[in-house]
Design a protein around this motif. Structure first.
Motif, PDB file in Angstrom:
ATOM      1  N   SER A  40       0.858  -1.182   0.000  1.00 14.04           N
ATOM      2  CA  SER A  40       0.000   0.000   0.000  1.00 14.04           C
ATOM      3  C   SER A  40       0.893   1.231   0.000  1.00 14.04           C
ATOM      4  O   SER A  40       2.066   1.162   0.385  1.00 14.04           O
ATOM      5  N   VAL A  69      -7.554   3.250   5.855  1.00 15.07           N
ATOM      6  CA  VAL A  69      -7.262   2.774   4.503  1.00 15.07           C
ATOM      7  C   VAL A  69      -8.336   3.270   3.552  1.00 15.07           C
ATOM      8  O   VAL A  69      -9.532   3.134   3.826  1.00 15.07           O
ATOM      9  N   LYS A  70      -7.910   3.874   2.437  1.00 13.50           N
ATOM     10  CA  LYS A  70      -8.824   4.269   1.372  1.00 13.50           C
ATOM     11  C   LYS A  70      -8.286   3.714   0.066  1.00 13.50           C
ATOM     12  O   LYS A  70      -7.081   3.591  -0.095  1.00 13.50           O
ATOM     13  N   GLU A  71      -9.177   3.391  -0.867  1.00 11.94           N
ATOM     14  CA  GLU A  71      -8.786   2.822  -2.149  1.00 11.94           C
ATOM     15  C   GLU A  71      -9.042   3.834  -3.254  1.00 11.94           C
ATOM     16  O   GLU A  71     -10.103   4.452  -3.314  1.00 11.94           O
ATOM     17  N   ASN A  76      -4.323   1.066  -2.559  1.00 11.96           N
ATOM     18  CA  ASN A  76      -4.683   1.350  -1.174  1.00 11.96           C
ATOM     19  C   ASN A  76      -3.756   2.423  -0.618  1.00 11.96           C
ATOM     20  O   ASN A  76      -2.534   2.307  -0.714  1.00 11.96           O
TER      21      ASN A  76
END
Length: 121
Positions: A40, A69-71, A76
């Motif tokens: 990530s 966590v953001k996608e 990520n």
């Protein structure tokens, strides 16, 4: 994830970091080049720099307690809970011009920065 959790380059959100489409594409290309799908992009704020705080962007395979966590476009983006308040609404972009190539961070929380652009207060 719901649609509201997906990142876009449409504008800053107040719930965390925004990774533009261009930056997500560059990160994805770097990860593909490494042949790793377990990493990530970790964005952190650390003490240091000429203005008091500095940004750190690096690939990380760890998952720390309290991580956010953001996608974004298959990438990520991870922020630790201590850094998150400093990065609320910050936009990470990738520029590729004659004058400059690299990631930039537009952070509405930074009250000032140094000439190198790597640190803020």
């Amino acid at each position: 994830m719901t649609a509201t959790d997906q990142g876009t380059s449409a504008g800053p959100a107040l719930d965390g970091i925004i990774l533009t489409d261009g930056a997500a594409g560059k990160v994805k290309a770097l990860l593909d080049g490494e042949g790793r799908d377990d990493l990530s992009l970790r964005v952190a704020v650390q003490p240091g720099g000429c203005s008091g705080l500095r940004y750190q962007l690096f690939f990380d395979e760890r998952s720390l307690d309290g991580d956010i966590v953001k996608e974004f476009g298959g990438v990520n983006v991870v922020t630790d809970r201590m850094s998150a308040p400093y990065l609320m609404g910050a936009t990470i972009d990738f520029v590729d011009t004659i004058e400059k190539q690299g990631f930039t961070i537009d952070n509405p929380n930074a009250t000032g920065s140094c000439a190198c652009g790597d640190s803020f207060h």
